[in-house]
Each structure stands twice: as C-alpha cells, then as structure tokens.
Design an enzyme around this catalytic site. Structure first.
Site, PDB file in Angstrom:
ATOM      1  CE  LYS A  86     -19.006   4.178 -40.253  1.00 15.47           C
ATOM      2  NZ  LYS A  86     -20.339   3.545 -40.390  1.00 15.47           N
TER       3      LYS A  86
HETATM    4  C1  E4P Z   1     -21.301   0.575 -39.751  1.00 13.78           C
HETATM    5  O1  E4P Z   1     -21.870   1.635 -39.536  1.00 13.78           O
HETATM    6  C2  E4P Z   1     -21.397  -0.124 -41.043  1.00 13.78           C
HETATM    7  O2  E4P Z   1     -21.404   0.824 -42.053  1.00 13.78           O
HETATM    8  C3  E4P Z   1     -22.645  -0.971 -41.089  1.00 13.78           C
HETATM    9  O3  E4P Z   1     -22.783  -1.703 -39.907  1.00 13.78           O
HETATM   10  C4  E4P Z   1     -22.658  -1.882 -42.307  1.00 13.78           C
HETATM   11  O4  E4P Z   1     -23.753  -2.735 -42.187  1.00 13.78           O
HETATM   12  P1  E4P Z   1     -24.333  -3.608 -43.406  1.00 13.78           P
HETATM   13  O5  E4P Z   1     -23.316  -4.621 -43.781  1.00 13.78           O
HETATM   14  O6  E4P Z   1     -25.579  -4.203 -42.843  1.00 13.78           O
HETATM   15  O7  E4P Z   1     -24.633  -2.640 -44.511  1.00 13.78           O
END
Ligand code: E4P
Length: 224
Positions: A86
């Site tokens: 990612k």
């Molecule tokens: C995906 O893996 C994103 O990093 C994650 O869903 C972000 O979520 P948040 O907005 O609850 O931190």
C-alpha cells in the site's frame, strides 16, 4: 464484491477468516501500531492465518520512491503469497507504483480522497485504489459519492484497477458503496458482523427452533 478485513488483531483475523468469505487482510501503520508488538512476527502470523492464496496488503513506511520499492521487495520476499504494497498517493508514490509494476509486485494506492487521484493512480498501474469513505463523510465530503465517481471513471476508461473502499465506520456506508458497484471493501470485524445481522433473521430462526422442538423435542434430522 471482494471483502477484506481491516485489522491486525490476530484473534479477529482467525475468527473472521474461519466464518466469512474474506479474500484478504489490509493494514496500515496505525492499524499495526495499535497492536503494539513486533512487526515481523505479527505480519508473519497474519500470513500464516490467511494462507498464501489470500491477499495481504501492508503499507509502506518509506517516502522516497526507491525506498518504497526496496521495502516492497523485502515484504513481498518475506511474506510471499498474494501480496500488495500500500502506497499513499503522491509524486513519489506514483513513481514507486510504476517501478513496482515493472517488477510484477501488486500495488494498492491508498489515502485517496478524489477521483483525479484515483484516475492517476490507475494510470500509473495500481491494482487497487483505496478511497477513505468515512474520513470524507467526516468533512461532509460524501464518501460514497466519491467512491461511486471513482468506479464510474475507472469503468469509462476501461482500467482493470479495482476500487478498494476503506475507512468505514458503519454498515450503511458499506451498503451504499456496494450499491454503486464498488469492487471491494475493507471493513472492521464489527461491521462484518453487522452486515449479516438483522433482528427479523433472529426472530425467524427462533420461530423455526420453537416449532420444531414443540413437536420433536431435542431430536435432530440425524436422529430419525
Ligand atoms: C485501509 O486500510 C485504510 O487505511 C483504513 O481503512 C483507514 O481507516 P480509518 O479512516 O478508520 O483510519
């Protein structure tokens, strides 16, 4: 629809991987840090639980494209199986994405908040783009409408890139995204459970059990 679990909680991963049709696990630095434990044993165990055939998404901690590529290579080599690095959207991220695609390493471009960001990431070769639905809703940005627009644009231009909607805080947001043809979502164990729950379902099951027991007691079909 591809369902991912958005956690590094090993017990939750074990449970959800056993009961739900999950295709992988997504993490980010905040999710990993929440576990407050050594990085490698944690991600090895996630891989061990889900097996090599399911997708594991781990976010880079580097910022320069060349460093991101080196980190992705190390993660891919050590974690094996279906692996995706990612990478947050940005100039270095796009450069890294293009480099990694030449190496055949899967890329999810993350921290997406607009359709142009998603389109550029797809053009750079991203396999997934991850828009943050709830964080947009928090600023009255209509996260699900942004997800819908990204789905439309990727479709118009015929990209293979999939939308991996993320950052959900309730099941309604997930439902709205699936309604517009979002290809995949990553959700918490709690939301996963809510997605399959309904009080009318509980009432229906209770009724079946009561009617059966009123005639056959504790006998099951196999007892006949
Ligand atoms: C995906 O893996 C994103 O990093 C994650 O869903 C972000 O979520 P948040 O907005 O609850 O931190």
């Amino acid at each position: 629809m591809i369902y991912f679990l958005d956690t590094a909680d090993l017990e939750a991963i074990k449970h959800c991987n056993e009961f739900y049709p999950l295709e992988g696990v997504t993490t980010n630095p905040s999710i990993i840090a929440k576990e407050n434990t050594d990085f490698w044993p944690l991600v090895y165990e996630i891989r061990n639980i889900i097996g090599p055939g399911k997708m594991l998404h781990v976010q880079t901690t580097k910022e320069k494209a060349e460093d991101i590529v080196e980190e992705a290579k190390l993660l891919k080599e050590r974690l094996g199986g279906l692996f995706y690095i990612k990478i947050p959207i940005g100039e270095e991220g796009l450069k890294a994405t293009r480099m990694l695609k030449k190496l055949g390493i899967g890329v999810t471009v993350t921290a997406i908040f607009t359709p142009p960001q998603a389109l550029m990431a797809a053009k750079a070769g991203a396999d997934f783009v991850a828009p943050y639905a709830n964080r947009l809703d928090n600023i009255i940005g209509d996260g699900c409408e942004v997800v819908a627009e990204i789905v439309r644009q990727l479709d118009i231009y015929g990209f293979d890139c999939k939308v991996l909607a993320a950052s959900f805080k309730n099941a309604e947001q997930v439902h709205k995204c699936s309604s517009v043809g979002c290809h995949s979502v990553t959700v918490s164990p709690n939301i996963l459970k809510i997605l399959i729950s309904h009080p009318m379902t509980d009432a229906a099951i209770a009724g079946f059990n009561k009617d059966w027991k009123s005639v056959y007691g504790d006998k099951t079909i196999q007892d006949f």
